[in-house]
Scaffold this motif. Sequence first.
Motif, PDB file in Angstrom:
ATOM      1  N   LEU A 249     -29.524  -8.612  45.551  1.00  0.00           N
ATOM      2  CA  LEU A 249     -28.149  -9.384  45.024  1.00  0.00           C
ATOM      3  C   LEU A 249     -27.249  -8.519  44.190  1.00  0.00           C
ATOM      4  CD1 LEU A 249     -29.731 -13.163  44.773  1.00  0.00           C
ATOM      5  CD2 LEU A 249     -28.711 -11.806  46.844  1.00  0.00           C
ATOM      6  N   LYS A 250     -27.832  -7.213  44.107  1.00  0.00           N
ATOM      7  CA  LYS A 250     -27.196  -6.579  42.998  1.00  0.00           C
ATOM      8  C   LYS A 250     -25.832  -6.352  43.103  1.00  0.00           C
ATOM      9  CE  LYS A 250     -28.020  -1.909  44.881  1.00  0.00           C
ATOM     10  NZ  LYS A 250     -29.014  -0.716  44.641  1.00  0.00           N
ATOM     11  N   SER A 251     -25.071  -6.545  44.517  1.00  0.00           N
ATOM     12  CA  SER A 251     -23.645  -6.328  44.584  1.00  0.00           C
ATOM     13  C   SER A 251     -22.826  -7.516  44.245  1.00  0.00           C
ATOM     14  CB  SER A 251     -23.177  -6.029  46.117  1.00  0.00           C
ATOM     15  OG  SER A 251     -23.889  -7.126  46.964  1.00  0.00           O
ATOM     16  N   LEU A 252     -23.635  -8.806  43.873  1.00  0.00           N
ATOM     17  CA  LEU A 252     -22.680  -9.860  43.532  1.00  0.00           C
ATOM     18  C   LEU A 252     -22.148  -9.753  42.274  1.00  0.00           C
ATOM     19  CD1 LEU A 252     -25.285 -12.677  44.586  1.00  0.00           C
ATOM     20  CD2 LEU A 252     -23.186 -12.002  46.091  1.00  0.00           C
TER      21      LEU A 252
ATOM     22  N   PRO B 117     -34.573  -8.881  43.601  1.00  0.00           N
ATOM     23  CA  PRO B 117     -33.247  -9.036  42.780  1.00  0.00           C
ATOM     24  C   PRO B 117     -32.255  -7.993  43.190  1.00  0.00           C
ATOM     25  CG  PRO B 117     -35.222  -9.346  41.364  1.00  0.00           C
ATOM     26  CD  PRO B 117     -35.641  -9.059  42.533  1.00  0.00           C
ATOM     27  N   GLN B 118     -32.891  -6.815  43.496  1.00  0.00           N
ATOM     28  CA  GLN B 118     -31.874  -5.750  44.091  1.00  0.00           C
ATOM     29  C   GLN B 118     -31.128  -5.944  45.296  1.00  0.00           C
ATOM     30  OE1 GLN B 118     -32.294  -3.512  41.298  1.00  0.00           O
ATOM     31  NE2 GLN B 118     -31.664  -2.147  42.644  1.00  0.00           N
TER      32      GLN B 118
ATOM     33  N   PHE C 236     -31.718 -12.459  38.605  1.00  0.00           N
ATOM     34  CA  PHE C 236     -30.872 -11.926  39.655  1.00  0.00           C
ATOM     35  C   PHE C 236     -29.686 -11.067  38.601  1.00  0.00           C
ATOM     36  CE2 PHE C 236     -32.927 -15.035  42.155  1.00  0.00           C
ATOM     37  CZ  PHE C 236     -33.551 -14.399  43.052  1.00  0.00           C
ATOM     38  N   ASN C 237     -29.586 -11.101  37.207  1.00  0.00           N
ATOM     39  CA  ASN C 237     -28.488 -10.638  36.571  1.00  0.00           C
ATOM     40  C   ASN C 237     -27.159 -10.705  37.135  1.00  0.00           C
ATOM     41  OD1 ASN C 237     -27.622  -8.805  34.571  1.00  0.00           O
ATOM     42  ND2 ASN C 237     -27.733  -7.077  35.955  1.00  0.00           N
ATOM     43  N   VAL C 238     -26.740 -11.953  37.492  1.00  0.00           N
ATOM     44  CA  VAL C 238     -25.523 -12.397  37.978  1.00  0.00           C
ATOM     45  C   VAL C 238     -24.938 -13.594  37.407  1.00  0.00           C
ATOM     46  CG1 VAL C 238     -26.467 -13.517  39.945  1.00  0.00           C
ATOM     47  CG2 VAL C 238     -24.105 -12.674  40.081  1.00  0.00           C
ATOM     48  N   MET C 239     -23.705 -13.648  37.198  1.00  0.00           N
ATOM     49  CA  MET C 239     -23.203 -14.975  36.469  1.00  0.00           C
ATOM     50  C   MET C 239     -22.884 -16.062  37.456  1.00  0.00           C
ATOM     51  SD  MET C 239     -19.746 -15.592  34.121  1.00  0.00           S
ATOM     52  CE  MET C 239     -18.781 -15.977  35.509  1.00  0.00           C
TER      53      MET C 239
END
Length: 517
Positions: free
Chosen positions: A285-288, A282-283, A310-313
């Motif tokens: 994809l943290k820039s998304l 998941p780290q 992944f903490n992304v919308m």
Amino acid sequence: MNLSSQLHETAKRIPEKPAYYFMDQASSYAELDGAITKFASGLEKLGVKKGDHVAMLLGNSPFFVIGMYGALRLGATVIPINPIYTPDEIGYILHNGDVKTIISLDLLVPLAEKMQHALPMVENYIICETPQGKEANVDVSQLSIYPKLKSFTDVVASGDISFAGPELDEEDVAIILYTSGTTGKPKGAMLTHKNLYSNARDVGTYLRMNEDDRVITTLPMFHVFCLTVSLNAPLLKGATILIDPKFSPKEIFRLAKKYQPTIFAGVPTMYNFLYQYPDGDPQDLKSLRLCISGGAAMPVALLKSFEEKFNVMISEGYGLSEASPVTCFNPLDRPRKPGSIGPSIIHVENKVVNELGEEVPVGESGELIVRGPNVMKGYYKMPEETAATIRDGWLYTGDMAKMDEDGYFYIVDRKKDLVIVGGYNVYPREVEEVLYNHPDVVEVAVVGVPDPNQGEAVRAYIVSKNPSLTEEAVIAYCREHLAKYKVPCSVEFLEELPKNTTGKILRRALKEQVVKN
């Protein structure tokens, strides 16, 4: 204004900014614009004129970007074709589309040789050199089409950097996109410069794309979803695209870790693969800041699981080739509603109507119809099909939908995928949503099968992570969550579900299997 001229203006404003990365090599906006200009000029020197039809059998690469924008700058009409289509499928589109020039991968040269007698109107074959082509050792000098063969690199080199191109009208046809042909032969949707430019502009504005964005471009460029959302809109806004030749979870995570992308666009199947990928950190994809889903309805269970991991919308939208393609998207400035395709994007109207074309009340199902500057000119050489699809300025999509009190739309299902069990309507997506909540189900598709008593019955095709999952267990699970007539009468377990090149699950292939059996 049109896509190619706007890119030229962007190149003058931010010449050194990377327009794209491909195979870890960067190209600036100035370099891209220069190649486009020279390719357009090179085409003209080959005798290609404004209004001529140029087919492109290419995957994701700079060849595609330069080829398409170069042809558009010359005023030619581009016809993108999936390069893995069968010879018959390719031949039909080339013939029906009155193609005079083909831009192709070198691996397809032997195919061009075989098809040339059926395509006497083709004057030029422009070949894009690839490492795989070199490995194949095709001696083009021995082919009968050799006099018509040109190297893409040579065409660019022959061009004039000062080439200005002809005057273009916004109503000129820029691209003809052939639909998948689920109801017969493919139909060529004629999209004008206005259609493409307005939709790229409005999508980019709606999703707040800007020069700081880096967009992973892994959807197939020949497909309309990628064409607008992952290619035209980012370039229109001065963003950088990260061109991925072919989707794989491993490569997406590598690109994300190296280039810190801000936007990813994919179909639900891609999200499922990324979610299931065991080495996906998941780290990485943290820039998304935004994930975009389209092409098919995303199961709500998958959407929530992906977002949590992944903490992304994920913003789900809707479109079709005939609308360039986007008509709806979940907004960034208002609540996102899982399961919804969002409200209408700017400058586009959507509404739900009954069989008489009358708008239905909020919450009721009907056919989704669309109006706006993005709606196609019509189908190429098919006036009757055009008249049946575009009525009083509205495009009839063939999709069943409903609208809530906030103006958000929900796709219920394709009109033709509706299953009628004993007079009751069953929408496959509803059953699929239930099954996607089962912990052992990875993928599912639901279709109607003939039934002597009910007319039709529901069958589920499932890919499971648990080899001991049984048909009886699946049916029992459905009985807990669905009305009796919606419960599958049978379940078939498969290693994988049939998909098209964008990763969209093909219900029609499963239906054809039912008919054959």
